[in-house]
Design a protein around this motif. Structure first.
Motif, short mmCIF file in Angstrom:
data_model
loop_
_atom_site.label_atom_id
_atom_site.label_comp_id
_atom_site.label_asym_id
_atom_site.label_seq_id
_atom_site.Cartn_x
_atom_site.Cartn_y
_atom_site.Cartn_z
N ARG A 167 0.82 -1.21 0.00
CA ARG A 167 0.00 0.00 0.00
C ARG A 167 0.86 1.26 0.00
NH1 ARG A 167 -4.89 -1.31 4.30
NH2 ARG A 167 -5.94 -2.91 3.04
N LYS A 168 2.00 1.19 0.71
CA LYS A 168 2.89 2.35 0.73
C LYS A 168 3.42 2.64 -0.66
CE LYS A 168 7.03 1.67 1.47
NZ LYS A 168 8.22 1.38 0.63
N ASN A 169 3.83 1.59 -1.38
CA ASN A 169 4.35 1.78 -2.73
C ASN A 169 3.26 2.32 -3.66
OD1 ASN A 169 6.89 0.87 -2.00
ND2 ASN A 169 6.45 -1.25 -2.53
N GLU A 170 2.04 1.76 -3.52
CA GLU A 170 0.94 2.26 -4.34
C GLU A 170 0.63 3.72 -4.01
OE1 GLU A 170 -2.06 -0.48 -3.31
OE2 GLU A 170 -1.38 -2.07 -4.67
N PHE A 171 0.70 4.03 -2.70
CA PHE A 171 0.44 5.41 -2.29
C PHE A 171 1.46 6.38 -2.86
CE2 PHE A 171 1.83 8.62 0.81
CZ PHE A 171 0.79 9.52 0.65
N LEU A 172 2.74 6.00 -2.82
CA LEU A 172 3.77 6.88 -3.36
C LEU A 172 3.57 7.10 -4.86
CD1 LEU A 172 6.94 5.60 -1.47
CD2 LEU A 172 5.66 7.69 -1.06
N ALA A 173 3.17 6.03 -5.55
CA ALA A 173 2.91 6.17 -6.98
C ALA A 173 1.72 7.11 -7.21
CB ALA A 173 2.65 4.80 -7.61
N MET A 174 0.66 6.96 -6.40
CA MET A 174 -0.50 7.83 -6.53
C MET A 174 -0.15 9.27 -6.18
SD MET A 174 -3.79 5.70 -5.16
CE MET A 174 -3.07 5.27 -3.58
N LEU A 175 0.67 9.45 -5.13
CA LEU A 175 1.05 10.80 -4.72
C LEU A 175 1.79 11.50 -5.86
CD1 LEU A 175 1.28 12.99 -2.57
CD2 LEU A 175 3.35 11.86 -1.75
N ALA A 176 2.74 10.78 -6.47
CA ALA A 176 3.47 11.36 -7.61
C ALA A 176 2.49 11.72 -8.73
CB ALA A 176 4.53 10.38 -8.10
N HIS A 177 1.55 10.81 -8.99
CA HIS A 177 0.56 11.06 -10.04
C HIS A 177 -0.29 12.30 -9.72
CE1 HIS A 177 -2.59 10.09 -13.02
NE2 HIS A 177 -3.44 10.41 -12.06
N GLU A 178 -0.78 12.36 -8.48
CA GLU A 178 -1.67 13.44 -8.09
C GLU A 178 -0.97 14.80 -8.07
OE1 GLU A 178 -4.97 13.34 -7.63
OE2 GLU A 178 -4.75 11.32 -8.41
N LEU A 179 0.33 14.81 -7.74
CA LEU A 179 1.06 16.08 -7.70
C LEU A 179 1.50 16.51 -9.10
CD1 LEU A 179 3.19 15.71 -4.45
CD2 LEU A 179 1.07 16.98 -4.78
N ARG A 180 1.84 15.52 -9.95
CA ARG A 180 2.28 15.88 -11.30
C ARG A 180 1.15 16.49 -12.11
NH1 ARG A 180 5.30 10.81 -11.15
NH2 ARG A 180 7.51 11.26 -10.90
N ASN A 181 -0.07 15.98 -11.93
CA ASN A 181 -1.20 16.50 -12.71
C ASN A 181 -1.41 18.01 -12.49
OD1 ASN A 181 -1.79 14.20 -14.10
ND2 ASN A 181 -3.42 13.53 -12.74
N PRO A 182 -1.58 18.46 -11.23
CA PRO A 182 -1.77 19.91 -11.06
C PRO A 182 -0.53 20.71 -11.43
CG PRO A 182 -1.64 18.80 -8.93
CD PRO A 182 -1.76 17.73 -9.97
N MET A 183 0.67 20.14 -11.20
CA MET A 183 1.87 20.87 -11.58
C MET A 183 1.95 21.05 -13.09
SD MET A 183 4.90 19.72 -8.94
CE MET A 183 4.74 17.96 -9.23
N ALA A 184 1.54 20.02 -13.84
CA ALA A 184 1.54 20.14 -15.30
C ALA A 184 0.57 21.23 -15.75
CB ALA A 184 1.18 18.79 -15.92
N ALA A 185 -0.62 21.24 -15.10
CA ALA A 185 -1.60 22.27 -15.46
C ALA A 185 -1.10 23.67 -15.11
CB ALA A 185 -2.92 21.98 -14.75
N ILE A 186 -0.46 23.80 -13.95
CA ILE A 186 0.06 25.10 -13.53
C ILE A 186 1.16 25.57 -14.48
CG2 ILE A 186 1.38 26.26 -11.71
CD1 ILE A 186 -0.15 24.53 -9.69
N LEU A 187 2.05 24.64 -14.86
CA LEU A 187 3.13 25.01 -15.78
C LEU A 187 2.57 25.49 -17.11
CD1 LEU A 187 6.16 25.12 -16.32
CD2 LEU A 187 6.05 22.75 -17.07
N THR A 188 1.56 24.77 -17.62
CA THR A 188 0.95 25.18 -18.88
C THR A 188 0.28 26.55 -18.74
OG1 THR A 188 0.55 22.86 -19.45
CG2 THR A 188 -0.70 24.51 -20.66
N ALA A 189 -0.39 26.77 -17.61
CA ALA A 189 -1.07 28.05 -17.39
C ALA A 189 -0.08 29.21 -17.32
CB ALA A 189 -1.91 27.98 -16.11
N THR A 190 1.06 28.99 -16.64
CA THR A 190 2.05 30.08 -16.54
C THR A 190 2.64 30.38 -17.91
OG1 THR A 190 3.74 28.44 -15.94
CG2 THR A 190 2.61 29.54 -14.15
N THR A 191 2.81 29.34 -18.73
CA THR A 191 3.30 29.57 -20.11
C THR A 191 2.32 30.45 -20.87
OG1 THR A 191 4.40 27.42 -20.09
CG2 THR A 191 4.03 28.44 -22.23
N LEU A 192 1.02 30.16 -20.68
CA LEU A 192 -0.01 30.96 -21.35
C LEU A 192 0.00 32.39 -20.85
CD1 LEU A 192 -2.42 30.95 -23.30
CD2 LEU A 192 -3.87 30.24 -21.39
N LEU A 193 0.23 32.58 -19.54
CA LEU A 193 0.25 33.94 -18.97
C LEU A 193 1.44 34.74 -19.49
CD1 LEU A 193 -0.76 33.16 -15.27
CD2 LEU A 193 -2.12 34.41 -16.97
#
Length: 652
Positions: free
Chosen positions: A283-309
């Motif tokens: 469960r810890k390994n699955e959680f770490l994988a999910m955490l990376a997934h969940e943090l990368r998604n908003p970071m990708a959106a934020i990076l794209t938004a700042t490029t647009l700005l």
């Protein structure tokens, strides 16, 4: 009964055994004792053989001479080897002659038993048995010596004749089997010693049967359970060996066994803990994988938004959309971190509730507003059934809103687009029952018992798109339990939707009315002098811009010493201080400001990425009035600023 001498029994024992008179003279010794003591010791003084104080040895002999049950003690031989001693009297003193005691020496580093060595010497025992026929007095003495020897052995012993009938049992065997020696003598050993396989519960062949049939030594059996006469069961280790006559013919068998219930329980506990650790690690390994997934998604959106700005041909509509994306994704990331911290605080017993009378219907409507964006994004239809007259509850309104919001978010995330979500609340006797039901993906039966556990989710595949860290439902359960309530989940299976039910104790009568009007909205804010201190220039400057747009006068500093000079010069009404500052940190800056009488009316607000109770307490001790977690919600600052203007100074 088989009659044997001291030497016949004692020589087969793996430990040194001595017969010693109470005046210290060694009367007899077995082979192991002569080997460890360097030769024949009969006639020597035990005091000379030991390096212990003479008075200590004399005291041990006296204690052993008083009883026929094993007496415990210790001896250190002249060579420095230390032994644990089990001793008992075999011949009391009479006619002025000293008593004789038997001492069994067990080396502290040796194994508690050595049955293999015992089995190897059983042939010698058999040859000696048939040769011994003495006078009645001598036979009685040998019988007593044998009894004491068997009593002193911590393992159970049963001896049989060539037909497999019991001829001898020691007290340990009596205790484990439930048979007395008198009752068992002459009975088939398979009747007295009944054993089954621990796993299959099938009867196992009695070890003595094969010993008598084939004349072989049987080693320790695994997973054997002894069934006592009264039905009790004891896990055991056992071994058996043949007894032979002078011609090598098998004339009997000896069975040695011991109870290992405590060891088996420890083994099962170790196996269970290992299995739990394997599951926790997965469960810890699955959680770490999910955490990376969940943090990368908003970071990708934020990076794209700042490029647009930063685009040179910035479109105002596109810029507004990009700013909204950044705000939404930062809120998502903050929510993930807050959920993790809340679960950790509750698990450690470090979370407290702000008790007040809570209107459940109001808390549910606020949760709906918070979750509405996610519900609308999934094009779901929300059905509300908030019955009038639902009794209030005592609890923390913010935490209860968090509970209901998590359940609504969970329903929205796990319901395919265009689904239905039902939210209802009703009273039932002394309870308020809140239900959140959906037409979502449902929950498999095997997952239902663990759905409220931390890091548990139904879909763990890499292409998962619904998001979440698997802590939301765990947080719901623990917060509800802190309110004295309970929560449950039901689902007909995959694709059949799910229903989560929260039950909370209701308030009645005067208790329900006691908290009316406790929560009042903050008054509107006025123009304030504000100092913003943060070594992150972007964060400090952006906050300053926001505060200026609200109509406040703002001064900015980026390290502790610069900030101290700034606040002494500007005398702000409010200081928003980061904790991790260069020069002096935020705690020290707050302490120095509190020591300055000219800054006594300044409200100090700590801003930190650390939100444990110990961090909040440390901020209070340093002189802060409030503690906010990064990223700071503008609404939270506005509320605090409104309190400052309404009180005319720092609300201390």
């Amino acid at each position: 009964m088989l009659m044997v001498s001291f030497g016949q029994i004692a020589d087969v024992l793996p430990e040194p055994v001595l017969l010693v008179s109470t005046d210290g003279s060694v009367v007899a010794a077995n082979q192991r004792a002569r080997k460890e003591l360097g030769g024949a010791v009969e006639g020597q003084s035990l005091f000379a053989l030991c390096s212990d104080d003479r008075a200590q040895v004399e005291e041990l002999l006296k204690r052993c001479a008083r009883v026929r049950q094993p007496t415990l003690g210790t001896l250190t031989l002249a060579g420095g080897r230390r032994y644990r001693v089990e001793g008992a009297v075999v011949r009391p003193s009479s006619d002025g002659a000293p008593a004789v005691v038997m001492l069994r020496l067990v080396h502290e580093q040796a194994a508690l038993s050595a049955f293999v060595e015992l089995n190897r010497t059983l042939d010698h025992l058999r040859r000696e048995i048939t040769a011994q026929r003495r006078a009645s007095q001598a036979l009685d003495q040998q019988r007593e010596w044998l009894r004491v020897t068997l009593v002193s052995i911590g393992d159970a012993v049963i001896a049989t004749d060539v037909e497999g009938r019991v001829v001898l049992m020691n007290p340990v065997a009596e205790q484990l089997t439930g048979w007395t020696s008198g009752e068992a003598t002459g009975r088939p050993v398979a009747e007295v010693f009944r054993a089954v396989n621990e796993a299959t519960r099938e009867p196992i062949e009695n070890p003595t049967v094969r010993v008598l049939r084939e004349g072989v030594v049987m080693g320790l059996a695994n997973h054997t359970v002894l069934v006592a006469r009264g039905g009790g069961e004891t896990p055991i280790d056992d071994s058996a060996a043949p007894i032979r006559d002078a011609g090598g013919e098998v004339i009997g068998a000896v069975l040695v066994f011991r109870g290992i219930a405590e060891r088996r329980a420890l083994e099962r506990l170790a196996e269970q803990r290992l299995a739990d650790l394997v599951v926790a690690d997965r469960r810890k390994n699955e959680f770490l994988a999910m955490l990376a997934h969940e943090l990368r998604n908003p970071m990708a959106a934020i990076l794209t938004a700042t490029t647009l700005l930063h685009a040179p041909d910035e479109d105002p509509e596109a810029a507004a959309y990009a700013a909204a994306v950044v705000e939404r994704q930062v809120r998502n990331m903050a929510r993930l971190v807050d959920d993790l911290l809340d679960v950790a605080r509750i698990s450690q017993g470090k979370i407290t509730l702000r008790a007040e009378v809570v209107d459940v219907s109001l808390a549910l409507r606020q949760a709906v507003e918070t979750s509405r964006r996610l519900i609308e994004a999934g094009r779901h239809e929300l059905h509300l059934d908030l019955a009038g007259g639902v009794l209030p509850v005592r609890g923390d309104a913010t935490r209860l809103e968090q509970v209901f919001c998590n359940l609504l978010n969970n329903a929205a995330k796990y319901t395919p687009p265009g689904g239905h979500i039902w939210l209802s609340a009703r009273g039932d006797r002394d309870e308020v029952i809140v239900s959140v039901r959906d037409t979502g993906v449902g929950i498999p039966p095997e997952l239902l018992p663990n759905v409220f556990d931390v890091f548990v989710q139904g879909d763990q595949s890499l292409h998962r798109s619904r998001g979440g860290l698997g802590v939301g439902l765990a947080l719901v359960k623990r917060l509800v339990e802190l309110h004295g309530g309970s929560c449950s989940c039901a689902s007909a299976g995959a694709g059949q939707g799910a229903e989560f039910v929260v039950r909370l104790p209701a308030l009645r009568g005067e208790a329900a009315a006691a908290g009316a009007g406790e929560r009042e909205p903050a008054p509107p804010g006025e123009r304030l002098r504000v100092a913003v201190v943060d070594d992150n220039h972007d964060a400090a400057n952006l906050l300053a811009v926001s505060l200026k747009r609200w109509g406040h006068d703002v001064a900015v500093a980026h390290d502790g010493l610069e900030a101290l000079a700034l606040v002494r010069a500007t005398r702000p009404d409010v200081a928003v201080l980061d904790i991790g500052l260069p020069g002096i940190d935020g705690y020290e800056l707050a302490r120095r400001m509190r020591r300055d009488p000219a800054l006594g009316g300044c409200t100090l607000i700590a801003v930190s990425g650390y939100g444990q109770d110990v961090d909040r307490q440390r901020a209070r001790d340093a002189g802060f009035d409030h503690h906010l977690l990064k990223p700071v919600e503008p609404a939270a600052l506005m509320k605090l600023f409104a309190r400052v203007t309404s009180s005319g100074g720092a609300p201390r």
